[in-house]
Scaffold this motif. Structure first.
Motif, PDB file in Angstrom:
ATOM      1  N   CYS A 102       0.615  -1.007   0.134  1.00 37.44           N
ATOM      2  CA  CYS A 102       0.023  -0.059  -0.185  1.00 37.44           C
ATOM      3  C   CYS A 102       0.739   0.900  -0.116  1.00 37.44           C
ATOM      4  CB  CYS A 102      -1.482   0.358   1.128  1.00 37.44           C
ATOM      5  SG  CYS A 102      -0.096  -0.257   2.531  1.00 37.44           S
ATOM      6  N   TYR A 113      -1.564   4.362   6.384  1.00 39.98           N
ATOM      7  CA  TYR A 113      -0.363   2.552   6.648  1.00 39.98           C
ATOM      8  C   TYR A 113       0.614   3.172   5.990  1.00 39.98           C
ATOM      9  CZ  TYR A 113       1.049  -2.195   7.357  1.00 39.98           C
ATOM     10  OH  TYR A 113       1.605  -3.370   7.368  1.00 39.98           O
ATOM     11  N   HIS A 144      -7.262  -9.360   7.472  1.00 37.64           N
ATOM     12  CA  HIS A 144      -7.683  -8.976   5.822  1.00 37.64           C
ATOM     13  C   HIS A 144      -8.347 -10.240   5.473  1.00 37.64           C
ATOM     14  CE1 HIS A 144      -3.430  -7.201   6.994  1.00 37.64           C
ATOM     15  NE2 HIS A 144      -4.198  -6.476   5.858  1.00 37.64           N
ATOM     16  N   LYS A 165     -15.533 -17.093   8.344  1.00 35.98           N
ATOM     17  CA  LYS A 165     -16.535 -17.012   8.000  1.00 35.98           C
ATOM     18  C   LYS A 165     -17.269 -18.058   7.386  1.00 35.98           C
ATOM     19  CE  LYS A 165     -16.633 -12.232   6.748  1.00 35.98           C
ATOM     20  NZ  LYS A 165     -17.410 -11.025   5.735  1.00 35.98           N
ATOM     21  N   ILE A 176     -11.099 -11.487  -5.861  1.00 36.99           N
ATOM     22  CA  ILE A 176     -11.637 -11.818  -4.180  1.00 36.99           C
ATOM     23  C   ILE A 176     -12.673 -11.787  -4.758  1.00 36.99           C
ATOM     24  CG2 ILE A 176     -12.547 -10.935  -2.945  1.00 36.99           C
ATOM     25  CD1 ILE A 176      -9.716  -9.689  -2.905  1.00 36.99           C
TER      26      ILE A 176
HETATM   27  O1  GFB Z   1      -7.298  -8.025   2.813  1.00 33.23           O
HETATM   28  P1  GFB Z   1      -8.001  -6.594   2.167  1.00 33.23           P
HETATM   29  O2  GFB Z   1      -8.278  -6.439   3.402  1.00 33.23           O
HETATM   30  O3  GFB Z   1      -6.731  -5.516   2.143  1.00 33.23           O
HETATM   31  O4  GFB Z   1      -9.115  -6.728   2.168  1.00 33.23           O
HETATM   32  P2  GFB Z   1      -6.389  -4.699   1.070  1.00 33.23           P
HETATM   33  C1  GFB Z   1      -8.415  -7.482   0.002  1.00 33.23           C
HETATM   34  C2  GFB Z   1      -9.699  -7.151  -0.839  1.00 33.23           C
HETATM   35  O5  GFB Z   1     -10.482  -8.340  -0.179  1.00 33.23           O
HETATM   36  C3  GFB Z   1     -10.672  -5.968  -0.770  1.00 33.23           C
HETATM   37  C4  GFB Z   1     -12.701  -8.005   0.351  1.00 33.23           C
HETATM   38  O6  GFB Z   1     -11.555  -5.822  -1.343  1.00 33.23           O
HETATM   39  C5  GFB Z   1     -11.665  -6.209   0.290  1.00 33.23           C
HETATM   40  O7  GFB Z   1     -13.077  -5.799   0.225  1.00 33.23           O
HETATM   41  N1  GFB Z   1     -12.882  -8.993   1.298  1.00 33.23           N
HETATM   42  C6  GFB Z   1     -14.360  -9.603   0.445  1.00 33.23           C
HETATM   43  C7  GFB Z   1     -12.904  -9.022   2.110  1.00 33.23           C
HETATM   44  N2  GFB Z   1     -14.703  -9.540   1.484  1.00 33.23           N
HETATM   45  C8  GFB Z   1     -13.729  -9.624   3.038  1.00 33.23           C
HETATM   46  C9  GFB Z   1     -13.933  -9.806   4.320  1.00 33.23           C
HETATM   47  O8  GFB Z   1     -14.401 -10.056   4.936  1.00 33.23           O
HETATM   48  N3  GFB Z   1     -12.817  -8.943   4.774  1.00 33.23           N
HETATM   49  C10 GFB Z   1     -11.807  -8.313   4.089  1.00 33.23           C
HETATM   50  N4  GFB Z   1     -10.965  -8.139   5.164  1.00 33.23           N
HETATM   51  N5  GFB Z   1     -11.897  -7.859   2.896  1.00 33.23           N
HETATM   52  C11 GFB Z   1      -4.989  -3.597   2.829  1.00 33.23           C
HETATM   53  C12 GFB Z   1      -4.118  -3.017   3.625  1.00 33.23           C
HETATM   54  O9  GFB Z   1      -5.626  -3.616   1.817  1.00 33.23           O
HETATM   55  O10 GFB Z   1      -3.391  -5.002   1.571  1.00 33.23           O
HETATM   56  C13 GFB Z   1      -3.431  -2.711   4.260  1.00 33.23           C
HETATM   57  O11 GFB Z   1      -5.220  -2.469   3.733  1.00 33.23           O
HETATM   58  C14 GFB Z   1      -2.393  -3.419   3.892  1.00 33.23           C
HETATM   59  O12 GFB Z   1      -3.351  -2.223   4.754  1.00 33.23           O
HETATM   60  C15 GFB Z   1      -2.502  -5.121   2.842  1.00 33.23           C
HETATM   61  O13 GFB Z   1      -1.329  -2.759   2.983  1.00 33.23           O
HETATM   62  C16 GFB Z   1      -1.502  -5.557   2.710  1.00 33.23           C
HETATM   63  O14 GFB Z   1      -5.625  -5.554   0.131  1.00 33.23           O
HETATM   64  O15 GFB Z   1      -7.219  -4.035   0.323  1.00 33.23           O
END
Ligand code: GFB
Length: 318
Positions: A114, A141, A184, A192, A249
């Motif tokens: 990020c 972050y 994440h 889930k 996803i």
């Molecule tokens: O892994 P994640 O939370 O972070 O989400 P990022 C990745 C994708 O999965 C997004 C979808 O498009 C979310 O909307 N998603 C679907 C979900 N269902 C879910 C769920 O139940 N939980 C979560 N968490 N996501 C992160 C950064 O970004 O990447 C951090 O926020 C970090 O700071 C990390 O850098 C590597 O990939 O979007």
């Protein structure tokens, strides 16, 4: 630039050893002839400068790996901006300056994808840094992590410190955080889907549209790459660590449903954010040095699910 550094006989401090990355590093470093040292948060709160300086002066590690961070998924990142910015700025700057003062020979700082612009050309080369606006859900972050890797570069330039920075892609594996509000995507969907299967629920709810693309790397592969870099890399340029395996996803959720054995429906909550549309790092630099990931996503998910089942109901961070 490559730079041979031997871990043999060295005292290696893994900051953040209770986290997923730190845990994988402890497993990987057990195969090296070095002594690993760690400190709990009760012993040293890494956000407190005096505590970090004091500990580093007393323990005097020769090598430091900064795997400590306040981390979380898309929701935690977007709702707790102050903690993500302040904690990570403090952790990075305290450890890096304390390492310089204590004469640490080698330090590796961990960034995150990020740090790159939201719409960076894909695959994302290291040179994309600071060429465009960040993704708003995790810019706090990202800014702290950019500061950390710039500190490594600045300390190399001004003081000649052998400090390097690595940029892992999205990670998963044993020791991940399965708390749905801070997790994440992989641990969140695993928890889930497992719960839905166990209760015979007809459907599972996913966040966003399911269309964003992500690259995932198993944490044991990451730990191997980090040891590879500590012992072979010495340059101002941060270096990407990816698997090259990209998936939407929606397809990730279907794969997880197969691994877990859930036959119900997948539904989307479009009120939740998608985040960056695509995040695939260009790992050419690392590959050209001779390292590549060895765990396929499917195998890694199966291994992680087996770990999750073993630890279900147990607070692994206690
Ligand atoms: O892994 P994640 O939370 O972070 O989400 P990022 C990745 C994708 O999965 C997004 C979808 O498009 C979310 O909307 N998603 C679907 C979900 N269902 C879910 C769920 O139940 N939980 C979560 N968490 N996501 C992160 C950064 O970004 O990447 C951090 O926020 C970090 O700071 C990390 O850098 C590597 O990939 O979007």
């Amino acid at each position: 630039m490559t730079g041979a550094y031997s871990l043999a006989g060295k005292k290696v401090y893994v900051a953040g050893h209770t986290g997923m990355v730190g845990g994988a590093l402890l497993r990987r470093l057990a195969g090296e002839s070095c002594t690993v040292v760690t400190a709990t948060r009760a012993e040293v709160d890494l956000r407190h400068q005096a505590a970090v300086f004091d500990w580093m002066r007393r323990v005097r590690p020769q090598c430091v790996i900064v795997a400590a961070a306040t981390v979380g998924g898309i929701l935690a990142n977007s709702t707790r901006p102050a903690e993500f910015l302040y904690d990570n700025l403090s952790i990075g700057s305290n450890l890096i300056e304390a390492a310089r003062v204590a004469g640490v020979e080698k330090l590796l700082y961990l960034g995150s994808t990020c740090i790159y612009p939201r719409l960076a050309p894909q695959p994302i080369a290291e040179e994309s840094l600071l060429t465009g606006p960040l993704e708003p859900t995790n810019e706090w972050y990202g800014i702290a992590k950019i500061a950390g890797l710039k500190l490594c570069a600045a300390y190399r330039r001004q003081y000649g410190c052998d400090f390097i920075a690595a940029q892992p892609t999205n990670l998963y594996g044993a020791g991940d955080n399965f708390n749905l509000t801070t997790a994440h995507v992989i641990p969140a969907l695993m928890a889930k889907i497992h719960a839905a299967k166990s209760s015979n629920a007809p459907a599972v709810e996913l966040w966003g549209t399911g269309t964003p693309l992500r690259e995932f790397l198993h944490v044991d592969d990451l730990a191997d790459a980090l040891v590879f870099l500590v012992t072979r890399y010495s340059d101002e340029m941060h270096i990407n660590i990816g698997s090259g395996e990209e998936i939407s996803i929606g397809d990730l959720a279907s794969t997880l449903a197969e691994v877990i054995g859930f036959g119900g429906a997948l539904r989307y909550d479009r009120g939740k954010p998608d985040g960056t549309p695509r995040k695939l790092v260009d790992s050419t630099r690392l590959r050209s040095m001779g390292w590549r990931a060895s765990t396929s996503l499917r195998d890694g998910l199966a291994r992680t699910y087996a770990w999750y089942l073993r630890h279900l109901g147990v607070d692994i961070r206690a």
